[in-house]
Write a protein that holds these residues in place. Structure first.
Motif, PDB file in Angstrom:
ATOM      1  N   ALA A   1     119.482  -2.062  66.167  1.00 19.72           N
ATOM      2  CA  ALA A   1     118.086  -2.453  65.929  1.00 19.72           C
ATOM      3  C   ALA A   1     118.011  -3.818  65.251  1.00 19.72           C
ATOM      4  O   ALA A   1     117.158  -4.650  65.589  1.00 19.72           O
ATOM      5  CB  ALA A   1     117.377  -1.395  65.083  1.00 19.72           C
ATOM      6  N   ALA A   2     118.913  -4.090  64.305  1.00 20.97           N
ATOM      7  CA  ALA A   2     118.936  -5.383  63.626  1.00 20.97           C
ATOM      8  C   ALA A   2     119.297  -6.507  64.601  1.00 20.97           C
ATOM      9  O   ALA A   2     118.687  -7.584  64.573  1.00 20.97           O
ATOM     10  CB  ALA A   2     119.921  -5.351  62.460  1.00 20.97           C
ATOM     11  N   VAL A   3     120.259  -6.265  65.471  1.00 19.49           N
ATOM     12  CA  VAL A   3     120.645  -7.257  66.476  1.00 19.49           C
ATOM     13  C   VAL A   3     119.459  -7.555  67.398  1.00 19.49           C
ATOM     14  O   VAL A   3     119.190  -8.711  67.735  1.00 19.49           O
ATOM     15  CB  VAL A   3     121.880  -6.794  67.279  1.00 19.49           C
ATOM     16  CG1 VAL A   3     122.112  -7.671  68.501  1.00 19.49           C
ATOM     17  CG2 VAL A   3     123.116  -6.780  66.382  1.00 19.49           C
ATOM     18  N   ASP A   4     118.726  -6.521  67.774  1.00 18.78           N
ATOM     19  CA  ASP A   4     117.550  -6.720  68.624  1.00 18.78           C
ATOM     20  C   ASP A   4     116.534  -7.646  67.947  1.00 18.78           C
ATOM     21  O   ASP A   4     115.950  -8.510  68.600  1.00 18.78           O
ATOM     22  CB  ASP A   4     116.907  -5.377  68.964  1.00 18.78           C
ATOM     23  CG  ASP A   4     115.733  -5.546  69.911  1.00 18.78           C
ATOM     24  OD1 ASP A   4     115.954  -6.017  71.055  1.00 18.78           O
ATOM     25  OD2 ASP A   4     114.591  -5.251  69.502  1.00 18.78           O
ATOM     26  N   LEU A   5     116.339  -7.498  66.644  1.00 20.39           N
ATOM     27  CA  LEU A   5     115.409  -8.364  65.919  1.00 20.39           C
ATOM     28  C   LEU A   5     115.887  -9.818  65.922  1.00 20.39           C
ATOM     29  O   LEU A   5     115.080 -10.740  66.065  1.00 20.39           O
ATOM     30  CB  LEU A   5     115.218  -7.873  64.489  1.00 20.39           C
ATOM     31  CG  LEU A   5     114.562  -6.503  64.323  1.00 20.39           C
ATOM     32  CD1 LEU A   5     114.490  -6.126  62.850  1.00 20.39           C
ATOM     33  CD2 LEU A   5     113.186  -6.461  64.955  1.00 20.39           C
ATOM     34  N   VAL A   6     117.190 -10.014  65.783  1.00 19.73           N
ATOM     35  CA  VAL A   6     117.739 -11.373  65.823  1.00 19.73           C
ATOM     36  C   VAL A   6     117.484 -11.995  67.190  1.00 19.73           C
ATOM     37  O   VAL A   6     117.043 -13.147  67.294  1.00 19.73           O
ATOM     38  CB  VAL A   6     119.250 -11.375  65.490  1.00 19.73           C
ATOM     39  CG1 VAL A   6     119.844 -12.768  65.673  1.00 19.73           C
ATOM     40  CG2 VAL A   6     119.495 -10.870  64.078  1.00 19.73           C
ATOM     41  N   VAL A   7     117.729 -11.233  68.254  1.00 17.07           N
ATOM     42  CA  VAL A   7     117.497 -11.750  69.612  1.00 17.07           C
ATOM     43  C   VAL A   7     116.020 -12.092  69.804  1.00 17.07           C
ATOM     44  O   VAL A   7     115.688 -13.114  70.411  1.00 17.07           O
ATOM     45  CB  VAL A   7     118.002 -10.750  70.677  1.00 17.07           C
ATOM     46  CG1 VAL A   7     117.566 -11.156  72.074  1.00 17.07           C
ATOM     47  CG2 VAL A   7     119.525 -10.625  70.603  1.00 17.07           C
ATOM     48  N   GLN A   8     115.129 -11.270  69.269  1.00 17.65           N
ATOM     49  CA  GLN A   8     113.699 -11.573  69.358  1.00 17.65           C
ATOM     50  C   GLN A   8     113.376 -12.899  68.667  1.00 17.65           C
ATOM     51  O   GLN A   8     112.592 -13.694  69.189  1.00 17.65           O
ATOM     52  CB  GLN A   8     112.863 -10.461  68.723  1.00 17.65           C
ATOM     53  CG  GLN A   8     112.794  -9.189  69.536  1.00 17.65           C
ATOM     54  CD  GLN A   8     111.977  -8.134  68.827  1.00 17.65           C
ATOM     55  OE1 GLN A   8     110.906  -8.413  68.303  1.00 17.65           O
ATOM     56  NE2 GLN A   8     112.490  -6.912  68.786  1.00 17.65           N
ATOM     57  N   ARG A   9     113.972 -13.148  67.510  1.00 11.42           N
ATOM     58  CA  ARG A   9     113.714 -14.415  66.796  1.00 11.42           C
ATOM     59  C   ARG A   9     114.244 -15.600  67.587  1.00 11.42           C
ATOM     60  O   ARG A   9     113.612 -16.644  67.659  1.00 11.42           O
ATOM     61  CB  ARG A   9     114.342 -14.412  65.408  1.00 11.42           C
ATOM     62  CG  ARG A   9     113.433 -13.770  64.407  1.00 11.42           C
ATOM     63  CD  ARG A   9     113.462 -14.385  63.038  1.00 11.42           C
ATOM     64  NE  ARG A   9     112.942 -15.701  62.853  1.00 11.42           N
ATOM     65  CZ  ARG A   9     111.665 -16.015  62.624  1.00 11.42           C
ATOM     66  NH1 ARG A   9     110.731 -15.110  62.645  1.00 11.42           N
ATOM     67  NH2 ARG A   9     111.316 -17.259  62.376  1.00 11.42           N
ATOM     68  N   ILE A  10     115.426 -15.453  68.170  1.00 11.89           N
ATOM     69  CA  ILE A  10     115.995 -16.544  68.957  1.00 11.89           C
ATOM     70  C   ILE A  10     115.113 -16.836  70.166  1.00 11.89           C
ATOM     71  O   ILE A  10     114.860 -17.989  70.507  1.00 11.89           O
ATOM     72  CB  ILE A  10     117.435 -16.210  69.417  1.00 11.89           C
ATOM     73  CG1 ILE A  10     118.361 -16.093  68.219  1.00 11.89           C
ATOM     74  CG2 ILE A  10     117.948 -17.274  70.389  1.00 11.89           C
ATOM     75  CD1 ILE A  10     119.704 -15.470  68.544  1.00 11.89           C
TER      76      ILE A  10
ATOM     77  N   ALA B   1     103.888 -13.920  59.820  1.00 12.64           N
ATOM     78  CA  ALA B   1     103.373 -12.768  60.567  1.00 12.64           C
ATOM     79  C   ALA B   1     102.528 -13.197  61.763  1.00 12.64           C
ATOM     80  O   ALA B   1     102.455 -12.484  62.763  1.00 12.64           O
ATOM     81  CB  ALA B   1     102.557 -11.872  59.641  1.00 12.64           C
ATOM     82  N   ALA B   2     101.931 -14.374  61.698  1.00 14.30           N
ATOM     83  CA  ALA B   2     101.043 -14.820  62.768  1.00 14.30           C
ATOM     84  C   ALA B   2     101.785 -15.147  64.061  1.00 14.30           C
ATOM     85  O   ALA B   2     101.182 -15.095  65.139  1.00 14.30           O
ATOM     86  CB  ALA B   2     100.247 -16.047  62.308  1.00 14.30           C
ATOM     87  N   ASP B   3     103.083 -15.462  63.991  1.00 13.40           N
ATOM     88  CA  ASP B   3     103.784 -15.832  65.222  1.00 13.40           C
ATOM     89  C   ASP B   3     104.299 -14.622  66.003  1.00 13.40           C
ATOM     90  O   ASP B   3     104.837 -14.754  67.088  1.00 13.40           O
ATOM     91  CB  ASP B   3     104.905 -16.840  64.954  1.00 13.40           C
ATOM     92  CG  ASP B   3     106.064 -16.293  64.126  1.00 13.40           C
ATOM     93  OD1 ASP B   3     106.171 -15.058  63.939  1.00 13.40           O
ATOM     94  OD2 ASP B   3     106.872 -17.109  63.661  1.00 13.40           O
ATOM     95  N   GLY B   4     104.166 -13.432  65.444  1.00 10.69           N
ATOM     96  CA  GLY B   4     104.569 -12.217  66.154  1.00 10.69           C
ATOM     97  C   GLY B   4     106.054 -11.940  66.140  1.00 10.69           C
ATOM     98  O   GLY B   4     106.518 -11.018  66.796  1.00 10.69           O
ATOM     99  N   LEU B   5     106.817 -12.716  65.392  1.00  9.29           N
ATOM    100  CA  LEU B   5     108.261 -12.520  65.337  1.00  9.29           C
ATOM    101  C   LEU B   5     108.649 -11.680  64.125  1.00  9.29           C
ATOM    102  O   LEU B   5     107.998 -11.751  63.087  1.00  9.29           O
ATOM    103  CB  LEU B   5     108.981 -13.870  65.276  1.00  9.29           C
ATOM    104  CG  LEU B   5     108.898 -14.691  66.548  1.00  9.29           C
ATOM    105  CD1 LEU B   5     109.506 -16.064  66.325  1.00  9.29           C
ATOM    106  CD2 LEU B   5     109.595 -13.978  67.696  1.00  9.29           C
ATOM    107  N   PRO B   6     109.721 -10.924  64.248  1.00 10.14           N
ATOM    108  CA  PRO B   6     110.145 -10.077  63.123  1.00 10.14           C
ATOM    109  C   PRO B   6     110.790 -10.897  62.013  1.00 10.14           C
ATOM    110  O   PRO B   6     111.362 -11.960  62.252  1.00 10.14           O
ATOM    111  CB  PRO B   6     111.179  -9.150  63.768  1.00 10.14           C
ATOM    112  CG  PRO B   6     111.734  -9.937  64.899  1.00 10.14           C
ATOM    113  CD  PRO B   6     110.583 -10.759  65.424  1.00 10.14           C
ATOM    114  N   ALA B   7     110.689 -10.378  60.811  1.00 10.97           N
ATOM    115  CA  ALA B   7     111.407 -10.947  59.669  1.00 10.97           C
ATOM    116  C   ALA B   7     112.854 -10.499  59.759  1.00 10.97           C
ATOM    117  O   ALA B   7     113.149  -9.402  60.243  1.00 10.97           O
ATOM    118  CB  ALA B   7     110.784 -10.453  58.373  1.00 10.97           C
ATOM    119  N   LEU B   8     113.772 -11.337  59.296  1.00 12.65           N
ATOM    120  CA  LEU B   8     115.177 -10.951  59.261  1.00 12.65           C
ATOM    121  C   LEU B   8     115.653 -10.652  57.843  1.00 12.65           C
ATOM    122  O   LEU B   8     116.524  -9.822  57.651  1.00 12.65           O
ATOM    123  CB  LEU B   8     116.052 -12.040  59.895  1.00 12.65           C
ATOM    124  CG  LEU B   8     115.840 -12.265  61.397  1.00 12.65           C
ATOM    125  CD1 LEU B   8     116.807 -13.316  61.922  1.00 12.65           C
ATOM    126  CD2 LEU B   8     115.970 -10.970  62.183  1.00 12.65           C
TER     127      LEU B   8
END
Length: 166
Positions: free
Chosen positions: A99-108, A19-26
């Motif tokens: 929305a799920a694809v957007d989360l993946v792009v955020q992680r990448i 949670a500290a890195d600001g990235l979403p969980a997949l």
């Protein structure tokens, strides 16, 4: 330097959650949208589950200088999304997949807390930086709906390992 663990390294990054890195969980277990996030495509994939498989379509070893090399990996993420929703509306399923694809792009893309860190937790020298692109190709949702199949997408991007002497 071995190239054989690149897919596993990237899969670990996509599964990890801090949670500290600001990235979403997949993964759903951490609050994300996917039931499965794993390296490589299994012979028989789980049915009626949201799945993300990490594969690699290309490995290029670049030589520069006298004896320096760098490995360039082209990753392909294969995403599968079941065609079901509590309301039964195809539109809501497609919106949830977007929305799920957007989360993946955020992680990448990498951590918001460290905007210059593109290493995926020091697993690579850089990810989606050379070239600086992430390409998402969606399958035709109309064909999936008519076939009562699942939605799918393919995400491609490049990661570079640290350079090394050989």
């Amino acid at each position: 330097m071995s190239t054989s663990d690149a897919v596993s390294r990237e899969s670990e990054w996509l599964r990890a959650y801090n949670a500290a890195d600001g990235l979403p969980a997949l993964l759903k277990g951490a609050g994300g949208p996917f039931d499965v996030v794993q390296a490589y495509v299994p012979r028989t994939g789980a049915q009626r589950q949201s799945r993300l498989y990490v594969t690699r379509s290309n490995l290029r070893v670049e030589r520069f200088g006298f004896n320096r090399k760098i490995n360039h990996h082209t990753f392909m993420l294969r995403l599968y999304w079941p065609q079901s929703s509590p309301s039964g509306q195809a539109e809501s399923v497609q919106a949830a997949f977007d929305a799920a694809v957007d989360l993946v792009v955020q992680r990448i893309t990498g951590p918001l807390a460290l905007p210059l860190d593109k290493t995926h937790g020091a697993r690579f020298m850089s990810v989606a930086e050379d070239p600086p692109s992430i390409d998402v190709q969606f399958s035709d949702p109309e064909a999936s709906i008519q076939a009562k199949a699942e939605l799918s997408a393919l995400i491609t991007y490049q990661a570079d390992d640290q350079d090394y002497t050989s």
